[in-house]
Design a protein around this motif. Sequence first.
Motif, PDB file in Angstrom:
ATOM      1  N   THR A   1       0.831  -1.204   0.000  1.00 34.22           N
ATOM      2  CA  THR A   1       0.000   0.000   0.000  1.00 34.22           C
ATOM      3  C   THR A   1       0.864   1.253   0.000  1.00 34.22           C
ATOM      4  OG1 THR A   1      -1.874  -0.976   1.185  1.00 34.22           O
ATOM      5  CG2 THR A   1      -1.590   1.394   1.415  1.00 34.22           C
ATOM      6  N   VAL A   2       0.589   2.146  -0.932  1.00 34.45           N
ATOM      7  CA  VAL A   2       1.113   3.504  -0.831  1.00 34.45           C
ATOM      8  C   VAL A   2      -0.078   4.335  -0.362  1.00 34.45           C
ATOM      9  CG1 VAL A   2       2.121   5.459  -2.047  1.00 34.45           C
ATOM     10  CG2 VAL A   2       2.793   3.128  -2.670  1.00 34.45           C
ATOM     11  N   ALA A   3       0.040   4.920   0.820  1.00 30.06           N
ATOM     12  CA  ALA A   3      -1.096   5.591   1.450  1.00 30.06           C
ATOM     13  C   ALA A   3      -1.753   6.597   0.504  1.00 30.06           C
ATOM     14  CB  ALA A   3      -0.649   6.292   2.729  1.00 30.06           C
ATOM     15  N   GLY A   4      -3.046   6.464   0.356  1.00 28.96           N
ATOM     16  CA  GLY A   4      -3.806   7.401  -0.453  1.00 28.96           C
ATOM     17  C   GLY A   4      -3.760   7.126  -1.939  1.00 28.96           C
ATOM     18  N   VAL A   5      -2.911   6.203  -2.358  1.00 29.86           N
ATOM     19  CA  VAL A   5      -2.790   5.901  -3.791  1.00 29.86           C
ATOM     20  C   VAL A   5      -3.420   4.555  -4.106  1.00 29.86           C
ATOM     21  CG1 VAL A   5      -1.201   5.561  -5.723  1.00 29.86           C
ATOM     22  CG2 VAL A   5      -0.692   7.287  -3.972  1.00 29.86           C
ATOM     23  N   GLY A   6      -3.071   3.547  -3.314  1.00 33.23           N
ATOM     24  CA  GLY A   6      -3.666   2.239  -3.546  1.00 33.23           C
ATOM     25  C   GLY A   6      -2.740   1.104  -3.178  1.00 33.23           C
ATOM     26  N   GLU A   7      -3.164  -0.072  -3.562  1.00 31.74           N
ATOM     27  CA  GLU A   7      -2.473  -1.290  -3.185  1.00 31.74           C
ATOM     28  C   GLU A   7      -2.225  -2.105  -4.451  1.00 31.74           C
ATOM     29  OE1 GLU A   7      -3.255  -4.216   0.556  1.00 31.74           O
ATOM     30  OE2 GLU A   7      -4.774  -4.249  -0.992  1.00 31.74           O
TER      31      GLU A   7
ATOM     32  N   PHE B   1      -7.298   8.319   4.893  1.00 30.28           N
ATOM     33  CA  PHE B   1      -7.621   7.616   3.658  1.00 30.28           C
ATOM     34  C   PHE B   1      -8.587   6.486   3.965  1.00 30.28           C
ATOM     35  CE2 PHE B   1      -3.200   9.143   2.951  1.00 30.28           C
ATOM     36  CZ  PHE B   1      -3.525  10.104   1.999  1.00 30.28           C
TER      37      PHE B   1
ATOM     38  N   TYR C   1      -7.684   4.816   7.420  1.00 28.95           N
ATOM     39  CA  TYR C   1      -6.343   4.812   7.996  1.00 28.95           C
ATOM     40  C   TYR C   1      -5.667   6.166   7.867  1.00 28.95           C
ATOM     41  CZ  TYR C   1      -4.542   4.059   3.191  1.00 28.95           C
ATOM     42  OH  TYR C   1      -4.244   4.157   1.866  1.00 28.95           O
TER      43      TYR C   1
ATOM     44  N   VAL D   1       6.944   5.642   4.983  1.00 26.43           N
ATOM     45  CA  VAL D   1       6.378   4.319   5.272  1.00 26.43           C
ATOM     46  C   VAL D   1       5.407   3.859   4.196  1.00 26.43           C
ATOM     47  CG1 VAL D   1       6.597   4.369   7.795  1.00 26.43           C
ATOM     48  CG2 VAL D   1       4.579   5.363   6.711  1.00 26.43           C
ATOM     49  N   VAL D   2       5.350   2.552   4.037  1.00 23.71           N
ATOM     50  CA  VAL D   2       4.348   1.935   3.160  1.00 23.71           C
ATOM     51  C   VAL D   2       3.611   0.892   4.002  1.00 23.71           C
ATOM     52  CG1 VAL D   2       5.636   2.264   1.004  1.00 23.71           C
ATOM     53  CG2 VAL D   2       6.024   0.197   2.363  1.00 23.71           C
ATOM     54  N   GLY D   3       2.556   0.316   3.451  1.00 22.46           N
ATOM     55  CA  GLY D   3       1.852  -0.767   4.130  1.00 22.46           C
ATOM     56  C   GLY D   3       2.118  -2.063   3.383  1.00 22.46           C
TER      57      GLY D   3
END
Lengths: 276, 338
Positions: A44-50, B259, B72, A94-96
């Motif tokens: 996951t890049v926050a706010g962009v997608g997975e 988000f 999140y 950070v990434v998820g």
Amino acid sequence: MMSCYLPQRAEILEVIDETPNIKTFVLKPERKFEFKPGQFVELTVAGVGEAPFAIASSPFQEQLEITIMRTFDPSLGRYGQVTSAIHQMKEGQVVGIRGPYGNSYPVEASIGKDVLIVGGGIGLSTLRSFLLTLLQDRKKYGRIVLFYGARTPADLAFRREYESWKQRGAEVHITVDVGTAGWTGNVGVVTTLFDRVKLDFKREIAVVCGPPIMIRFTVEKLLQVGYRPENIYVSLERKMRCGIGKCAHCNIGHYYVCKDGPIFSYQQVKDIPEWW
Amino acid sequence: MEQKRIFLPKEKTLEALKKLSKQLLFFAPVRKWGKPILEPLDVQKVNQVVFDERLSSVRHLFLPTVETLFKYSSDLSRFELQIFDKSAAVLGLRACDLRGLQALDRIFLDEPVDEHYKMRREKVILISLDCVEPWETCFCTMLGYKPYPVNGFDINLSPIEGGMIVELGSPKGLPVFEIFSEFATEATPEMLERREEVRKRAERKLDYPRLRGLERVEKLGEDKWKEFSIPCVECGACLNVCPTCYCFSLTEKKAEAEFVRMRFWEPCILERYQKVAAGVNPRPELHSRLANRMLHKFAYYFRRYGTYACTGCGRCIEACLGKIDIRELLLAVGERAS
């Protein structure tokens, strides 16, 4: 209460430029993260997608490495959103990650055998995890041969590591589709290496990953030179959206690439017309 | 459960539903825009409930068209799960809808368990209905099913002359059964006899051969699929009304300082469905996507679970703009069992 869709936080410790459009991200997951070579994560890049990416490091390394190519979709006229966004990221951010998902390379089945690894382009990323795993316990295996092809010398991923792979006991053969000034190595698609390198494998295993067309021609070549379908392994790409066998996006016939793959023996998929 | 079946007289039904709607979140079909639509009903609206029409979908109550999975923070340090936690009941499921949920259960309740789906399944009491007058497109008997619920319900209602037989199907249905009991009388053997007659009559109306071996749909050649897909305009209506379709995708939304990760239905017959990096599409042609949909339902799902991911509801036939009739395909492929 938990959810199987929740990622965990992972800090980017380092960003390594591999090629103009490939970067390796060295990650430190917040929680313990165990995996087998060949598995992938949903990143996951926050706010962009997975999006799903293969793990490039071996389980023996302390850090988790994910090598990512920034891709261009000509049908949409734009770069991939997640790959573009992560390519902008720096150390400390950070990434998820969710995972690891999927099955793994035939490490056990390779014991006592000669192993041929054939990679094309960014496909080398997941194969590196397998190669490093074999090299960790080098004496358990026979010959370990890597065939790797990229479009141009500038597109060769992990160039900085070929020497150390050789020193640790791998035979590394590189080729490019198109040579550029100063390139003295092989020129030609990866299958041309079969004519240049003598393989007298008796109990051989071949593992292949790369662009669809490269996988198809490599498998044809392997069959031609006498590999048996059950000894050829392909690591396949599909749109693994959930990663856990639910969303149904990544099916190849009755298999789910995320759960039953991403690694299949050619024997498993050869009769499914859409395997590639 | 000593008394599993009771009789709810017609004149008491509204009162029973009123009480029900006061005690829990109550979803039931009402007429809206000329169609039966599933809506949450408060006590003022329960008089609008329709019993004799079929909903086009119940699946969206358990797997919403679009749903938030979690919110999140931008630094990925805080996650807020969105999980349904209300006590609810839904009225209006048909036997095919119950089978549809069973088909989804095999996917979402299998490891790793999908908590978002599981909580809805645990919280929502299922009140099903017998099909007294099957619809023109129904073909459940072709797959060996009955047009009335046999299992999978918490409460089942069987309309007969003068009211409904209320049957308790699981301990989960007990709170609703108790409410109905307050307004009900004993279900006499004669009433149960009448229920059998109504059921038999409905079954007779669905005069189809019972088919087996539908997994042989896998043997059909590309030409057949090309022919099959000619009338398809890729609208996705068949997937929206299908009780067993569950393909979904995940996406992202920005909200205030955080988000949101969302899940939405993504029809497998759309061109973008399997596209991977750099726009490579493993299934660029419509006929291969349509074939995949049918193979998923009759061959792949069958191989995994020993049953078809089709309930014989016929909603896809009703919804298809191109008038594709899945019955023709199945009759051509299947072998007649009796």
